[in-house]
Design an enzyme around this catalytic site. Structure first.
Site, PDB file in Angstrom:
ATOM      1  N   GLU A  36       1.218  -2.069   0.055  1.00 19.28           N
ATOM      2  CA  GLU A  36      -0.293   0.275  -0.060  1.00 19.28           C
ATOM      3  C   GLU A  36       0.954   0.887   0.316  1.00 19.28           C
ATOM      4  O   GLU A  36       0.575   2.234  -0.800  1.00 19.28           O
ATOM      5  CB  GLU A  36      -0.971   0.171   1.442  1.00 19.28           C
ATOM      6  CG  GLU A  36      -1.965  -1.072   1.371  1.00 19.28           C
ATOM      7  CD  GLU A  36      -2.933  -1.146   0.501  1.00 19.28           C
ATOM      8  OE1 GLU A  36      -2.932   0.306  -0.641  1.00 19.28           O
ATOM      9  OE2 GLU A  36      -3.450  -2.595  -0.466  1.00 19.28           O
ATOM     10  N   TYR A 119      -5.914   5.776   5.068  1.00 25.75           N
ATOM     11  CA  TYR A 119      -6.053   5.049   3.899  1.00 25.75           C
ATOM     12  C   TYR A 119      -5.813   3.614   4.386  1.00 25.75           C
ATOM     13  O   TYR A 119      -6.155   2.443   4.000  1.00 25.75           O
ATOM     14  CB  TYR A 119      -5.213   5.282   2.300  1.00 25.75           C
ATOM     15  CG  TYR A 119      -4.938   4.690   1.018  1.00 25.75           C
ATOM     16  CD1 TYR A 119      -5.709   4.341   1.069  1.00 25.75           C
ATOM     17  CD2 TYR A 119      -4.045   4.210   1.683  1.00 25.75           C
ATOM     18  CE1 TYR A 119      -5.811   3.671  -0.233  1.00 25.75           C
ATOM     19  CE2 TYR A 119      -3.919   2.723   0.400  1.00 25.75           C
ATOM     20  CZ  TYR A 119      -4.561   2.721  -0.197  1.00 25.75           C
ATOM     21  OH  TYR A 119      -4.831   1.783  -1.628  1.00 25.75           O
ATOM     22  N   ASP A 137      -9.320   6.274  -1.937  1.00 26.72           N
ATOM     23  CA  ASP A 137      -7.661   6.574  -2.724  1.00 26.72           C
ATOM     24  C   ASP A 137      -8.319   7.393  -3.662  1.00 26.72           C
ATOM     25  O   ASP A 137      -9.654   8.229  -3.931  1.00 26.72           O
ATOM     26  CB  ASP A 137      -6.745   5.553  -3.296  1.00 26.72           C
ATOM     27  CG  ASP A 137      -7.711   4.392  -4.064  1.00 26.72           C
ATOM     28  OD1 ASP A 137      -9.002   4.737  -4.193  1.00 26.72           O
ATOM     29  OD2 ASP A 137      -6.744   3.813  -4.045  1.00 26.72           O
TER      30      ASP A 137
END
Ligand code: SF4
Length: 377
Positions: A36, A119, A137
């Site tokens: 990520e 996030y 996102d």
């Protein structure tokens, strides 16, 4: 459609449409966390080999935490946005020291890891631990703005709060990992910024933007001011044919990375003086206008003129505000260098091998004069 109906349609679509990405085959929170962080600002195809190399070298969080940050930066070399790598390393150290090397499964604790924002918290909590934690996102924000007709910029203020609220409503229920992945997949592969493929979209019946023929108008973007432009000079300095590299101080942009000396000077004579003072010698550079490298950062644009140069003595770093170390080497391979540093090295004929690594086109080369600029002794 209710949130429940939207969820069902999206999950059903995802079962047949999901791309087989390597980080989707694991529930290891460390591997997911690394993926990520790498995927922020970087394309999937670019990330895959970096992610595989990174996990081969650091298969566990503790392995990364125990390693010097330079090793992490070296593996990150070429991926850009190096602050991410530093924060990942700092986060790994935090988890090793505070949580015994085990990534916590509660969102609040995940959020407390340095460098982990909303996030990444959502990604780790849902993908690794199946917690109903939302994530947003750019792709997800675009989809939600269109489906729900959100008329505010999703990057800030009320628009930002609204897309997170909507994502939170959708993720509640079974399979939060699949739901979050499906939302991102829809944005990445169907609900594109231009020409969204509404005909194959599982949410086409519910979508406000499609119904009103406004898909490409959303999300709204409140334009920011143009990036300021900074002018710098980089000197690809050699001593007895070998390359002189300097390592930037840990704090600030490109912290800890190696590069050819680069200073915010407007003329090459001043640059030679500054670099000569820092390296404890007399630096002389080729004449002419140098070769131009343009580099765009998030908050500014760099216009760098690159000159070949020489130093008359073995360089020894003097007290300065920019660099922590100097090395005289055959070439830059094996060191953590930024994409900008690769471009700079690729701009000079003698270090052309860096051009392949950078993957950038050769820079413009204005006409040169035979004059040489020198630093004062
Ligand atoms: Fe995007 Fe079209 Fe689907 Fe709406 S219907 S979410 S605009 S792809």
């Amino acid at each position: 459609m209710t949130a429940r109906e939207l969820r069902a349609a999206l999950l059903s679509w995802y079962e047949g449409a999901a791309r087989d990405l390597p980080w989707r085959r694991t529930r290891d929170p460390w591997a997911i966390w690394v993926s990520e962080v790498m995927l922020q600002q970087t394309r999937v195809e670019t990330v895959i080999p970096y992610w595989e190399r990174f996990l081969a070298r650091f298969p566990t969080l503790t392995a990364a935490a125990d390693a010097p940050v330079d090793d992490v930066l070296t593996l990150w070399s070429g991926l850009g946005y190096y602050r991410r790598a530093r924060l990942l390393h700092a986060g790994a150290i935090h988890v090793r020291d505070v949580h015994g090397g085990v990534v916590p499964d509660e969102p609040e604790a995940i959020r407390g890891i340095p460098g982990v924002g909303a996030y990444t918290t959502g990604a780790i909590a849902s993908f690794a631990f199946q917690k109903p934690e939302p994530l947003v996102d750019g792709n997800v924000a675009r989809v939600l703005c269109r489906v729900f007709g959100i008329e505010a910029d999703p990057r800030r203020g009320a628009g930002l709060a609204e897309v997170w609220r909507r994502a939170g409503e959708l993720v509640v229920g079974e399979r939060p990992d699949a739901l979050n992945n499906a939302l991102m997949e829809l944005g990445a592969t169907v609900c594109a910024p231009t020409r969204p493929r509404c005909l194959v979209c599982p949410w086409r019946e519910a979508c406000v933007a499609r119904r009103e023929g406004r898909a490409e108008e959303l999300p709204i973007r409140v334009e920011k001011a143009a990036r300021p432009r900074a002018e710098e000079i980089a000197l690809v300095v050699r001593h007895r044919g070998r390359l002189v590299l300097v390592q930037r101080k840990k704090q600030g942009l490109y912290g800890g990375l190696w590069e050819a000396p680069r200073v915010p000077a407007r003329d090459v004579t001043t640059a030679c003086e500054q670099v000569g003072r820092a390296l404890g010698g007399v630096v002389s550079a080729e004449g002419g206008e140098g070769r131009v490298v343009e580099h765009v950062l998030t908050h500014r644009e760099l216009h760098v003129r690159v000159f070949q140069a020489e130093i008359d003595t073995e360089p020894r770093l003097q007290a300065n505000d920019t660099w922590d170390a100097v090395a005289v080497v055959e070439h830059a391979e094996g060191r953590a260098v930024s994409t900008l540093a690769r471009k700079v090295l690729a701009a000079t004929p003698d270090t052309g091998s860096a051009r392949d690594a950078a993957g950038d086109p050769p820079p413009r080369a204005p006409a040169r004069s035979p004059r040489r600029a020198r630093s004062r002794p």
